[in-house]
Each structure stands twice: as C-alpha cells, then as structure tokens.
Design an enzyme around this catalytic site. Structure first.
Site, short mmCIF file in Angstrom:
data_model
loop_
_atom_site.label_atom_id
_atom_site.label_comp_id
_atom_site.label_asym_id
_atom_site.label_seq_id
_atom_site.Cartn_x
_atom_site.Cartn_y
_atom_site.Cartn_z
N SER A 3 35.45 47.92 37.65
CA SER A 3 36.09 47.00 36.70
C SER A 3 36.34 45.63 37.32
O SER A 3 36.71 44.70 36.61
CB SER A 3 37.41 47.60 36.18
OG SER A 3 38.36 47.62 37.21
N LYS A 50 46.67 46.23 32.92
CA LYS A 50 46.18 45.13 33.74
C LYS A 50 46.71 43.79 33.23
O LYS A 50 47.19 42.95 34.01
CB LYS A 50 44.64 45.11 33.75
CG LYS A 50 44.05 46.25 34.58
CD LYS A 50 42.55 46.28 34.44
CE LYS A 50 41.96 47.37 35.36
NZ LYS A 50 40.52 47.56 35.15
#
Lengths: 805, 255
Positions: free
Chosen positions: A652, A695
């Site tokens: 990611s 996040k």
C-alpha cells in the site's frame, strides 16, 4: 487534470434515523434469522434434513458472528419437532461381566425400571429371609439333615455293632478310627492281656480287625459321595425356595415390561442369578471373606440399573453444547474406586458423555476446543465412522494403567454434529485430514459482512433490537440505532457493507447501556453510543497516542508543511489487540547514476516482506517502461521507510515510494502537508488498499495536533472512496476546507497534487510536453543514460589504448 | 464353689469351654479345667496290629505310641492356649491341669465332693456339619433346650438351680425330667415349679436316672446342656458313657 478533494458526504455514509419508522427498539420484532446469512442457513437446513452418514455440519466464520446462537436457535426449533429419543441404561451382563449390557427403553421409562429394580433389591433380602426362615423350609432342611445324620450313624453303628459282636471295639482316635479287642465288659485289652490269649484267638481277632478295617475304609470312601448328595439336596431345596421367592417379586415386573424383550431377558437373568447365588445373597457364602473378590453384596450392585440417559419429562430431541469437549466428556467414562489397593470398576460406574445425551438430537462443538483436547478429534471421527458410542477408558486405550476394566456394549449413535470454528481450521482440516470430508460433508460459511441497503438497514435495526433484548439491555433509541449501524459499517471497513460481527454489537450495546445508566437515560441514546465508542477508543489507543506524541515532539520526524525533494508521507496501519490505527511514515528516495537498479532498503535489511518487495519491483518496472523506454535505465535509486525498525509488509506504500522516487528524479519538492496511500501497477494505475479510514485519521491527528492549515490532506486510491467511514472530526474539517481527501486514479494524478505541477502526457511525437513533470523526469533519465554511455565509451578507450591513424 | 471342666484333648471341646466359662462367671465359681489324655488310646497303640483309619482319606496308617504321644501333647497345648485366650479377660479364678487316664474316671476322680463336673464326649460323626457348607444351619435357630433331672431330692434342687442359670445364660428353653415314682409326679412337679420361681419350663416324666431313656429323649429334641445329680451317675457305668457319646452335648453333674 488535478484531482479534487472529496466532499464531506463522500467521507462518511450516515444512516439517516429519520427514515426509520420506530422510536426505539422496543417497537421492533426479532429477526427470524441473522440477515445476510441465507446461504449458511440454507446449508444448515440441508444438513439437518439430509439423512445418511456423514451429513454433519461445519459452521465456519470468524468468532463473534453469532454462529453459535443462530445455529442453536434453529436446531432447538428443529429438535422440538423430533420425537423424544430413547432412554438408555446399562445393566450387569450375567454371562460376561466385563461387557455390561446396554438396554434401550422408551423415553421416560428408564426411571421406572431403575426404581423397580431398586425396590426389587430392597425387597429381595426380606423375601428371601422370610422364605428361608419359613417352617416349611426349616422342616425340609431338618429332614435332609436328619437323613444325613441317620446315614452317618447307621454306617458307624452297624460297623460298631458288628465289631462288638466279635469283642472288638470301634475306637475313636485323634484322626479317625481304630479297632481294638475288648474283654467281656467292653474294655480295650492291654497288650499284656492280648499276649495272654492263645495263638488261634489272636489270629482270629487280627483277621476280624483286618476285615472290619476294610469295611470301615469302604464306608469312609463313601463319605464324599454322601457329601455331594446332601449338598445337591440342599442346593435343590434352596433353588426351589429362592425361585419361589424371587418369582413373587419379578412376576409383576415381567408383566409390566412385557413389550420390552431386552428387559424381560434381563429380568430372567436376574431370576436365574438369584436362584444360583442365593447363599451369597443371604450372606451365607464364604465370599464375604476379606480376600474374596469384590461385590460383598451382589444384590446391591448386580441387579441395579445404571440409567445413563433419562428422557423423563423431555419434549422433543435435545441440542447439547459441550463446552469442554474432552475425550471423557464426549464419550463418557468408566470411573474406578479403590479396593484392596487396586482400582476396580463395574457397570454402575459407567458415566455418560455428551454423545449419549445428544443421541437422537444434535451436538454442537467448538472445533478448536475439540482439536486442543487430546484424542477428542480422533474419538469423534471414530464414533462417527462406527456409528456407535463405545465407552472406553482413555487410560486403557493408551495402556497407561492396567486397572480392572470393562467394555460396555456400544450404543447406536444417531446424532447430527455441528462443529463451529473459523475458516482456517475448516480449510486445514479439509486439506490435511482425509476423513474430514467423509464426516462433515456440509459447510455453512457465515458471511463477515452484509450489503448495506435501505432494506438491510431496517433488518439490521431489528437485529440490534433482538441482540439488545437477548443481552438484557434496555431499548435503543432510533438515533442510537443509526449510530450503531454506522459503526458497523466502519467495522466492516466499507461504507456499503455492515459488519456481521454480532459479538461486537452486543458489547457496544452493553457498554452504551452503562453510559445510559450514568446519564439516567431511559433508553440508549446516540450520545451513549458515542460515549461507549470513545471509551473503547480510550481503552485501546495507548500505543497510537504514544506514536502521535512522539511525532509531535519531533522524535518521529513527520513534516506536515512545506516541500521537500524525494521525501513523502506514507501511511501505515497497525493492529494491536484487535485495535486498528493508522500513522504517517516518512518515506525517502535517492537517485544517482547507476546500472538501473532500485534498491529496496527494507528488503536489503530483511525488514521488508514479500508483498512489499513485489510493490517496489513493480514501481521500478513502471519507471523503466514509462520513461525513456528506448534507453538503458541508468540510475541507481533507493527507497526507505525512515525510522522504521520493524518488519514492513504490504504494497500500500508503493504509490508513495514511486512518488518520492520521481520527485528525486525531477528534483521537484513534494508538498509535506499531504500523505499518500495506495498501491500502483506497472502502468501507473493506483489500486485500492486496506485500512483507508485508519490511515486518513492517523495523518489527520498529526496535522490536527499541529494546527490544520487548509493545505493538508491525504491521497487515496479512487477505488477506496466507497470504503470511507471517517470520524466525525475528520469529516467536519473536510467540510470546513481545513483538511482534504483526494481520490487518485493514476500516478500522474498523485504527482500533480503532490508537486502542484502538470504531469503531462506524451504527445503524438512521443515526447512529453515542455515544462511538465514527466518531461523533466524523462530528461533526467536520458541525462543519466548519456552519462553512462560516455563513461562506458571512455572506459573502452582506456582499455584499447591510443589510436594511431 | 468349683466347676471341674473335663476336656478330652482329642475331641472337639469348644462347646464345653464356652459353657464352663459362662457358668463359672455367672455363679462366681472357680473353674478347674482338666485336659484328659485318654489312656485307652495309648493302650491301643501298643497292640501289635494297631492301625488308624484316617477319617478324611480313608487310608490306613500304623497307630504307634509315638504317634499318640505326639498327638496328645500337641492337642493339650492347643487346648491350653485356647482356654487361656478365652478366659484371661474374664473375672474368673481359673486353673488348668493335664491328666492321663480314662476320661470319666479321671474327671470324677479329680472332683471334690461339692464340685460340679462338666463332661462332653460326643462321638465323631462322619458327616459333621463343618465338613459341608450346605449342611450348616441356614438360619438363626433357637438355642437348643437345657435339660435338667429333678426327683425332689436336695441334689435335684441344686440341679434345678443350675439349670435355671444355664437356661437364662443361653436364652434356651428349660425341660425338666421328672424322676421319682409315678404317684409322686404331681408333687414333684409342683416342687419344681416352686423352685423355678416363675421361670417357664416344660416337664417330661422319666424313670429315675434312666440313661438310655434320657439319651433317646434328648437326642430327639436336641440339647445344649444336660444337668444330672452327680450321685445318680456311678463312675465307669457303661450306660453313662454311651449317653455322653450319643447326646452330642455337654453334661453337668451337680453334687
């Protein structure tokens, strides 16, 4: 075209409480079945109704999904409509005591049989005593004894009389008899008197004595025969009397159980045993000696009924859940008791297991518990394979002890077993245990999430109502229900899904009630739910707060303002004790002339996982194919997660790594107010990642603590927009323009946002337009390539030496 | 008061020991046990052709003096130990002596004029109850009766008194053999009833001390103890010896 930040309504898909027609969960009915689990429930129904061996069920899915509750409810409904299974008991096997007999009885009649035989035992002694003390019996005993005495005395008297006629006495000696000559008064002659007799007389006496001795020996040899005859007469008499006595007790029972041949057979064996062992039953046997085998009083033990499955008062079949599925708890066991320094057992010490109790119904087991109990899994398979419950001591099976043991007659098994466990165990068993497929042919795969639609939200509200009721929680207000639904979407990590983790919802409701208590709310409100969620967060976020603290103190270096070449804020997610949180991570890149390699420092330091390395390889291929494809890639680049001291996994961060690398190549600074997450493919397309909410919130917390400037935000893959269920403070900041969430689809989208410059697309001539980011990157790569060629040429010239034309 | 308990060491004497100790304690008498080693056995053993037929194996074996001496000694020791064990815890003045002689003569010879003498010399049975478990008494049968001879004499009164004690001790019924002339039966019976002071008893008429008649009656109905006036039993009388052999229970001779 530069991507625009998402509007607030895209950051959080709220459940609108106004669309609910109820005020609180009090107004809602329970759901018939957990929504979204139709496939699993169909499988369950199939397993229930499918006859035949092996159609047992494995219900798989993460724990807390309500699998157990759902299955138990459905099975209970099904079990109630089934006939009540049989009672089972163990009785003594008179022919082979090591193999106690199992008797199947109509439901509820086991108690009656047990009571009947207990009463029989109680009555037996009295009845036998009465019979054997009766005048009739005493008279016959006396007759036999008199006959024996008469035969005894007749035999001796006849011999004594015969000897007396010849002046010879039958004298009793210490060990028997002897013959001696007597005088006319019957006194034994002394040796001197005997010597005075003439020779002829002495010879006569000796001859007679010899003949008498032979006769006496003949009589004595008959004695054992007389013993046996007398003994047989007594035994015959005792059998007759015992048969009469026991018959008076058993005949009633025989009539009562006339339809149960096995019981009748047992009663007949009891009758025969009483007759054959009447002496022992009356305490007349020598077996009461200390050294005699066990069973000082057989009637107390041997005629008893060990009722191991009693269905009295039961309606339908049973659903049993065995919480501790040990070998013994499943299969039953034979207990022992110490006697004369050894362990002994018999049929009265057979104890049932869960398989006995569930027989004829359903048995639910947690597969993890079964697998962690020694030999329980093997037992379960063996039992299913044989179709019989065979009570066998584990110690004996393993030859751990050599105590007295028994092998009870197996009981036919008719049970549906439902294993409940997580998917990993199912797939492992499926792959590694060849027998597993034979015994558990049906899998009920419970969904983790269900689709979020208006209809499903309605059903979900009823589910919340049901869970609240089952948990004994007060009613939940409409707004609170909506908030719970929103939270479930957040738990699912998807705005379009709802978590099916019922355990979490129940916990949340309980904790919300606690806050409702504190606030004296009659029903749980949205504020109570919020308070419970905040409290959960507070309890779990020590590590995330420490990280945030260290970032604010500058120990962990994260920039949130300005621009820096080759440095970017990546985003990582941590999972600790079930708590998910995100944090920014500094990623830096360097470039120099080289031979075309991109060094993943995490990989080199053996901190990078395989997927992370794959991401770095992909971005290096993107670099090589997207720019100056006709030239050799002549750089040496490196990327690293700064201040990272733990393994890094996942791809990611590959978009962030690529952007940092391109920034270093173009020598154009990256806006530090932005953080980036997303993976990238070889063509520069940005792909979705997990943990997007955490996040974003992780970077938001850093920026918020330093003061939001309005230039800060997070770049996320466009494909992740549907997953957004952000915290309310993030949404509010976005609504005020103080924080931004940018969806990006390509690397170029990301670069433009990060640098503020146009990325540029190749024109018809194949080159990027002037003054674009991509043009600068490509030119830098071409410079590296030209430099490399120059170096190669110079090196070749130096090797071949000076030319002379 | 003293009880002479004469035990033939080669025969079963457990019944006699029990009665002797209980009676001695009950009437606070001294107990003198006499272990009689039968001299007839020794005489028999010295005959040249003496053989013993073993009761259990029916085998024939030489019957020598050494064998008899050894057996008598071992039996005496066993009985002495048995007696000591039974008596030591009782409040009893007790002595034990081993004598050799003919059983009845030895017993009566050791007794003083006012001593009571207990004898038991039942003959051996081939089918004794102990041999065969099936022949054991199956139930708790009532105690066999105590028999007593009463003829109206002072000795008869003492016999009756001792019989009352024995019957009470054993919880046994009492049967009184009424001696004397037939014309005196009612009177003697009346006297006996008075002496018994309300103790229940059954009365049976007999002629004097008729050993054969008594043996027959006692054998038929069973007996745990027979009490006779000592004066009515001449030592060495064959009929008395046969009575002892036949009735299978102890006999107490009361002075």
């Amino acid at each position: 075209m530069t991507a625009k930040s998402l509007p607030p309504d895209r950051l959080y898909t709220a459940c609108d409480p106004q669309r609910f027609s109820f005020d609180s969960t009090q107004d809602l009915q329970d759901v018939e079945a957990v929504p979204g689990q139709e496939r699993a429930l169909d499988a369950l129904q199939f397993a229930i109704r499918m006859p035949g061996k092996g159609y047992n069920l494995f219900a798989l899915g993460p724990s807390g999904m309500g699998k157990f509750t759902t299955i138990r409810q459905i099975l209970a409904r099904e079990a109630a409509s089934r006939p009540v299974p049989s009672d089972w008991c163990y009785v003594h096997n008179f022919k082979d005591p090591r193999h106690p007999r199992a008797l199947e009885l109509p439901p509820g009649s086991g108690t009656q049989l047990k009571a009947d035989l207990d009463q029989f035992i109680e009555d037996l002694r009295g009845t036998l005593s009465a019979a054997f003390e009766s005048e009739h019996y005493q008279s016959r005993v006396h007759q036999i004894e008199e006959d024996a005495k008469k035969r005894d005395s007749d035999a001796i008297n006849e011999l004594a009389e015969e000897s007396r006629e010849q002046n010879i006495a039958l004298v009793q000696t210490p060990h028997g008899f002897a013959f001696a000559p007597t005088d006319s008064e019957g006194e034994v002659l002394s040796p001197e008197q005997f010597e005075k007799l003439d020779e002829k007389e002495r010879k006569r006496i000796e001859k007679h004595i010899s003949e008498l001795q032979q006769k006496l020996q003949k009589v004595l040899r008959q004695v054992p025969v007389w013993h046996r005859e007398s003994h047989e007469k007594f035994k015959k008499l005792n059998r007759e009397v015992a048969g009469w006595a026991v018959g008076s007790l058993l005949d009633t029972l025989v009539e009562r159980y006339t339809n149960l041949p096995d019981v009748l057979q047992h009663l007949e064996q009891v009758r025969q045993h009483v007759i054959e062992n009447v002496d022992e039953l009356r305490g007349e046997s020598d077996s009461s000696s200390l050294l005699a085998p066990r069973q000082a009083s057989p009637a107390d033990e041997l005629y008893r009924v060990n009722l191991i499955v009693d269905r009295a008062g039961q309606k339908g079949a049973l659903v049993i859940y065995e919480d501790l599925p040990t070998y013994a708890n499943l299969n039953g066991r034979c207990e022992h008791r110490a006697q004369m320094g050894t362990l002994v057992t018999d049929f009265t010490m057979i104890r049932p297991g869960a398989l006995h109790r569930a027989n004829g119904g359903y048995l639910i087991l947690d597969v993890r518990k079964v697998l962690t109990q020694p030999f329980a899994w093997e037992l379960l398979k063996r039992t299913l394979r044989s179709g019989q419950i065979r009570v066998e001591s584990l110690e004996r099976t393993l030859s751990l002890i050599s105590a007295d043991s028994i092998e009870p007659q197996p009981i036919p098994l008719d049970v549906k077993i439902v294993l409940v466990g997580d998917r990993l165990l199912y797939y492992l068993l499926y792959e590694l245990d060849p027998e597993f497929q034979d015994h558990f042919k049906v899998a009920a795969d419970f969904e983790d999430t269900l689709s979020r639609s208006d209809d499903n939200e309605e059903v979900y509200a009823r589910l919340i109502a049901m869970l609240a009721r089952h948990a004994g929680v007060r009613s939940v207000g409409r707004d609170a229900v909506a908030r719970v639904i929103d939270h479930c979407a957040r738990l699912a990590g998807d705005a379009e899904k709802l978590s099916a983790h019922l355990g979490n919802i129940t916990d949340l409701l309980r904790e919300a009630e606690h806050h409702a208590d504190l606030a004296a709310h009659p029903a749980i409100t949205r504020d109570d739910v919020e308070a419970a969620l905040n409290a959960q967060l507070q309890r779990s976020n020590r590590i995330s707060r420490r990280i945030q603290e260290e970032i604010q103190r500058g120990t962990l270096m994260i920039a949130t303002e300005g621009g820096v070449v080759g440095e970017i804020n990546g985003l990582a997610v941590h999972v600790l004790g079930g708590f998910h949180f995100g944090r920014p991570v500094r990623i830096t890149a360097t470039v120099r002339l080289g031979e075309g390699e991109v060094v993943d420092i995490e990989r080199e330091a053996e901190l990078g996982g395989e997927i992370h390395s794959k991401g770095v390889m992909i971005l290096s291929r993107f670099l090589a194919s997207h720019y100056a494809a006709g030239q050799m890639l002549s750089i040496s680049a490196s990327v690293v997660f700064e201040q990272s001291y733990e393994p890094v996994e996942g791809d990611s961060a590959s978009l962030a790594e690529l952007c940092a690398l391109l920034s270093a190549l173009a020598e154009i600074p990256i806006r530090q107010g932005l953080a980036v997450t997303g993976s990238v493919n070889q063509h520069g397309t940005v792909q979705p990642i997990g943990g997007v909410n955490e996040k974003i919130e992780g970077f938001f917390d850093v920026c918020h603590a330093r003061g939001l400037t309005g230039d800060q935000g997070v770049l996320i893959p466009a494909a992740n927009v549907k997953h957004l269920m952000l915290r309310s403070d993030v949404v509010e900041a976005a609504a005020d323009g103080r924080f931004h969430v940018y969806p990006v689809e390509t690397v170029d989208d990301a670069l433009e946002l990060l640098t503020g410059e146009v990325a540029g697309e190749r024109g018809e001539d194949g080159s990027f337009p002037d003054d674009t980011l991509n043009r600068r990157i490509e030119e830098r790569l071409l410079d590296f390539s030209a430099s490399r060629e120059r170096f190669v040429r110079q090196a070749a010239n130096m090797k071949s030496g000076p030319h002379h034309d | 008061m003293r009880i002479i308990a004469a035990l033939d060491v080669t025969r079963d004497s457990t019944g006699l020991i029990s009665i002797a100790t209980r009676m001695a304690v009950d009437i606070k008498a001294e107990l003198a046990t006499l272990l009689v080693e039968d001299i007839d056995l020794l005489r028999l053993a010295e005959l040249p052709f003496a053989r013993e037929i073993d009761l259990l194996s029916a085998t024939e074996a030489p019957f020598t003096r050494e064998v008899v001496e050894h057996t008598l000694h071992a039996s005496s020791e066993r009985l002495r130990t048995l007696l000591a064990r039974d008596v030591e815890s009782l409040p009893l003045l007790w002595s034990c002596e081993v004598v050799r002689g003919q059983y009845i003569a030895a017993a009566l010879g050791a007794a003083g004029e006012m001593d009571m003498v207990l004898l038991n010399r039942s003959s051996r049975r081939l089918l004794s109850a102990g041999w065969n478990p099936a022949l054991r008494p199956r139930t708790v049968v009532p105690a066999a009766p105590v028999w007593a001879f009463y003829d109206g004499s002072p000795a008869g009164e003492r016999v009756l008194e001792m019989a009352r004690h024995a019957a009470r001790l054993g919880g046994a019924p009492l049967i009184v053999l009424l001696g004397g002339e037939a014309t005196d039966e009612a009177r003697i019976r009346e006297q006996a009833s008075t002496l018994l002071s309300g103790d229940r008893a059954r009365f049976v008429k007999t002629a004097a001390v008729d050993m054969a008649a008594m043996a027959g009656a006692v054998s038929r109905e069973g007996c745990s103890l027979l009490l006779l006036p000592r004066a009515g039993v001449p030592p060495g009388e064959r009929a008395f010896r046969q009575l002892l052999e036949q009735i299978g229970c102890p006999v107490m001779l009361v002075p």
